[in-house]
Design an enzyme around this catalytic site. Structure first.
Site, mmCIF file in Angstrom:
data_model
loop_
_atom_site.group_PDB
_atom_site.id
_atom_site.type_symbol
_atom_site.label_atom_id
_atom_site.label_comp_id
_atom_site.label_asym_id
_atom_site.label_seq_id
_atom_site.Cartn_x
_atom_site.Cartn_y
_atom_site.Cartn_z
ATOM 1 N N SER A 14 0.655 -1.120 0.002
ATOM 2 C CA SER A 14 0.011 0.144 0.074
ATOM 3 C C SER A 14 0.845 1.342 0.002
ATOM 4 O O SER A 14 1.976 1.406 0.918
ATOM 5 C CB SER A 14 -0.914 -0.031 1.277
ATOM 6 O OG SER A 14 -1.540 1.378 1.312
ATOM 7 N N ARG A 15 0.619 2.174 -0.717
ATOM 8 C CA ARG A 15 1.104 3.689 -0.853
ATOM 9 C C ARG A 15 0.492 4.541 -0.125
ATOM 10 O O ARG A 15 0.869 5.659 0.132
ATOM 11 C CB ARG A 15 1.020 4.163 -2.264
ATOM 12 C CG ARG A 15 2.020 3.350 -3.141
ATOM 13 C CD ARG A 15 3.208 3.303 -2.720
ATOM 14 N NE ARG A 15 4.378 2.430 -3.583
ATOM 15 C CZ ARG A 15 4.492 1.240 -3.931
ATOM 16 N NH1 ARG A 15 3.519 0.456 -3.651
ATOM 17 N NH2 ARG A 15 5.500 0.975 -4.849
ATOM 18 N N LYS A 65 -12.615 -4.397 1.354
ATOM 19 C CA LYS A 65 -13.601 -3.163 1.113
ATOM 20 C C LYS A 65 -15.104 -3.441 1.432
ATOM 21 O O LYS A 65 -15.709 -2.643 1.811
ATOM 22 C CB LYS A 65 -13.372 -2.616 -0.242
ATOM 23 C CG LYS A 65 -12.149 -2.057 -0.394
ATOM 24 C CD LYS A 65 -11.787 -1.471 -1.719
ATOM 25 C CE LYS A 65 -10.511 -0.539 -1.907
ATOM 26 N NZ LYS A 65 -10.410 0.322 -3.205
ATOM 27 N N ASN A 86 -13.722 2.321 1.407
ATOM 28 C CA ASN A 86 -12.257 2.593 1.264
ATOM 29 C C ASN A 86 -11.655 3.478 2.436
ATOM 30 O O ASN A 86 -10.698 3.488 2.906
ATOM 31 C CB ASN A 86 -11.674 2.781 0.188
ATOM 32 C CG ASN A 86 -11.872 4.423 -0.311
ATOM 33 O OD1 ASN A 86 -12.890 4.887 0.355
ATOM 34 N ND2 ASN A 86 -11.323 5.069 -0.990
ATOM 35 N N ASP A 102 -13.231 6.496 -3.792
ATOM 36 C CA ASP A 102 -12.679 6.089 -4.919
ATOM 37 C C ASP A 102 -13.404 6.857 -6.103
ATOM 38 O O ASP A 102 -12.565 7.179 -7.195
ATOM 39 C CB ASP A 102 -12.724 4.499 -5.245
ATOM 40 C CG ASP A 102 -11.787 3.597 -4.443
ATOM 41 O OD1 ASP A 102 -10.516 4.301 -3.885
ATOM 42 O OD2 ASP A 102 -12.039 2.563 -4.167
ATOM 43 N N ALA A 129 -14.847 -4.936 -14.927
ATOM 44 C CA ALA A 129 -16.103 -5.014 -14.253
ATOM 45 C C ALA A 129 -15.876 -5.380 -12.754
ATOM 46 O O ALA A 129 -16.595 -6.001 -12.180
ATOM 47 C CB ALA A 129 -17.172 -5.802 -14.802
ATOM 48 N N GLY A 130 -14.727 -5.066 -12.246
ATOM 49 C CA GLY A 130 -14.199 -5.340 -10.875
ATOM 50 C C GLY A 130 -14.937 -4.238 -9.920
ATOM 51 O O GLY A 130 -15.739 -3.386 -10.144
ATOM 52 N N TYR A 219 -1.122 2.312 -11.916
ATOM 53 C CA TYR A 219 -0.202 3.598 -11.553
ATOM 54 C C TYR A 219 1.344 2.964 -11.534
ATOM 55 O O TYR A 219 2.382 3.793 -11.441
ATOM 56 C CB TYR A 219 -0.356 4.394 -10.536
ATOM 57 C CG TYR A 219 -0.594 3.646 -9.316
ATOM 58 C CD1 TYR A 219 -1.818 3.063 -8.947
ATOM 59 C CD2 TYR A 219 0.457 3.307 -8.601
ATOM 60 C CE1 TYR A 219 -2.119 2.553 -7.653
ATOM 61 C CE2 TYR A 219 0.309 2.657 -7.287
ATOM 62 C CZ TYR A 219 -0.836 2.369 -6.883
ATOM 63 O OH TYR A 219 -0.893 1.492 -5.608
HETATM 64 P P1 ATR Z 1 -10.580 -4.599 -8.806
HETATM 65 O O1 ATR Z 1 -11.565 -4.898 -7.704
HETATM 66 O O2 ATR Z 1 -9.352 -4.217 -8.576
HETATM 67 O O3 ATR Z 1 -11.346 -3.890 -9.948
HETATM 68 P P2 ATR Z 1 -10.956 -7.462 -9.768
HETATM 69 O O4 ATR Z 1 -12.261 -7.431 -9.365
HETATM 70 O O5 ATR Z 1 -10.078 -8.707 -9.618
HETATM 71 O O6 ATR Z 1 -10.106 -6.190 -9.366
HETATM 72 O O7 ATR Z 1 -11.167 -7.058 -11.534
HETATM 73 C C1 ATR Z 1 -10.153 -7.138 -12.217
HETATM 74 C C2 ATR Z 1 -10.439 -6.811 -13.695
HETATM 75 O O8 ATR Z 1 -9.644 -6.874 -14.558
HETATM 76 C C3 ATR Z 1 -11.840 -7.598 -14.311
HETATM 77 O O9 ATR Z 1 -12.728 -7.068 -14.925
HETATM 78 C C4 ATR Z 1 -10.827 -8.603 -14.967
HETATM 79 O O10 ATR Z 1 -11.890 -9.272 -15.787
HETATM 80 P P3 ATR Z 1 -12.687 -10.897 -15.425
HETATM 81 O O11 ATR Z 1 -13.854 -10.094 -14.731
HETATM 82 O O12 ATR Z 1 -12.971 -11.440 -16.882
HETATM 83 O O13 ATR Z 1 -11.772 -11.530 -14.621
HETATM 84 C C5 ATR Z 1 -9.852 -8.173 -15.461
HETATM 85 N N1 ATR Z 1 -8.808 -8.846 -15.871
HETATM 86 C C6 ATR Z 1 -7.880 -9.227 -15.481
HETATM 87 N N2 ATR Z 1 -7.050 -9.947 -16.075
HETATM 88 C C7 ATR Z 1 -7.582 -9.837 -17.296
HETATM 89 C C8 ATR Z 1 -7.167 -10.528 -18.736
HETATM 90 N N3 ATR Z 1 -5.935 -11.244 -18.852
HETATM 91 N N4 ATR Z 1 -7.831 -10.296 -19.564
HETATM 92 C C9 ATR Z 1 -8.799 -9.520 -19.694
HETATM 93 N N5 ATR Z 1 -9.529 -8.889 -18.605
HETATM 94 C C10 ATR Z 1 -8.891 -9.140 -17.276
#
Ligand code: ATR
Length: 274
Positions: A14-15, A65, A86, A102, A129-130, A219
């Site tokens: 963490s930064r 979170k 957060n 965020d 979509a995370g 980043y």
């Molecule tokens: P955060 O909460 O930080 O957004 P996350 O919930 O793990 O992290 O979401 C990571 C995102 O990166 C997701 O949209 C993931 O796509 P999937 O829902 O299909 O897993 C995307 N992602 C990670 N690696 C990927 C890859 N190699 N190609 C395409 N999308 C990727």
């Protein structure tokens, strides 16, 4: 001495301490900011005892979170809509409040780095979509973006977000992302792709208008392959560090009573730690 911390598992990367300690020093505040590694199973108890641990509040990072929002007795509109917190603080009665900064951080940084963005980006495209995407969608809609294309490798996750945020979100196939760029004024990568140690985001941006803004939440590196490519063809680019710096502002103000400024000197200080 007022104390705050960042809670994560792991938390070493963490930064947040770098940012908050910079401001404590900058504003001459008698405060401290620590890192707390807390296992998911222990988060509830840690938050119940936050004051006993000597803290007036905390930042929360992965994977806590969502659980932090559930543990708080009160939450602001952003945390409720994003489904995650957060930033936490204790009120005078000892009740735990949850906030999500965020979306604020993302939009405030866009305002600072590409102020033309909100004069009519029209259509935006969000990749991913995370949790980060969810905060960005909330922020863009709150800022008045009329329509957002959402693409994710796993389409079901994008569809779930569209159900949360309504008809202004249009889910497109992951394979359509490049072709649909021609109508977009803003492209945002919210995936982890492009981060050091990860593959680059694979997208052909040749259809993107020259006036469009390209933003990345990654980043490290500061300029991802996506941003390098976008800058090369003349698009305005916004890196992910600014979002990180701006999301820290409301928490610091809440805990330490001073609204801090995001300055080039702070940026340089944090960049030196990347
Ligand atoms: P955060 O909460 O930080 O957004 P996350 O919930 O793990 O992290 O979401 C990571 C995102 O990166 C997701 O949209 C993931 O796509 P999937 O829902 O299909 O897993 C995307 N992602 C990670 N690696 C990927 C890859 N190699 N190609 C395409 N999308 C990727």
């Amino acid at each position: 001495t007022r104390r705050a911390c960042v809670i994560g598992w792991p938390v070493e990367h963490s930064r947040s301490p770098v940012i908050h300690r910079y401001w404590l020093n900058e504003y001459g505040i008698d405060g401290a900011y620590e890192k707390e590694a807390v296992k998911p199973a222990n988060l509830g108890r840690f938050l119940e005892e936050l004051s006993g641990h000597g803290y007036v509040g905390a930042n929360v990072t992965l994977p806590h979170k969502e659980a932090a929002l559930g543990a708080a007795g009160a939450a602001d509109a952003a945390a409720l809509a994003i489904g995650a917190a957060n930033t936490l603080w204790l009120d005078e009665k000892g009740a735990l409040h949850a906030s999500n900064t965020d979306a604020y951080g993302f939009v405030t940084n866009l305002d600072a780095e590409a102020p033309q963005w909100n004069e009519g980006v029209g259509l935006a495209m969000v990749l991913g979509a995370g949790g980060a995407a969810r905060a960005i969608l909330y922020g863009l809609l709150a800022a008045g973006v009329p329509r957002i294309l959402l693409a994710n490798r796993t389409k079901a996750k994008a569809e779930a977000l569209a159900r949360v945020f309504g008809p202004q979100i249009e889910v497109i196939d992951w394979d359509e992302r490049a072709a649909k760029l021609s109508a977009c004024g803003l492209l945002i990568n919210s995936t982890s792709l492009g981060m050091t140690g990860q593959p680059p985001l694979d997208i052909d941006i040749s259809a993107l208008p020259g006036s469009a803004i390209v933003a990345d939440i990654v980043y490290a590196p500061l300029l991802t392959p996506l941003l390098v490519e976008a800058a090369k063809r003349g698009n305005a680019v916004v890196d992910g560090l600014g979002m990180l710096l701006h999301q820290a502002v409301p928490g610091f103000e809440r805990w330490f009573g001073v609204r801090p400024h995001v300055t080039p000197a702070l940026r340089a200080h944090v960049v030196a730690t990347l």
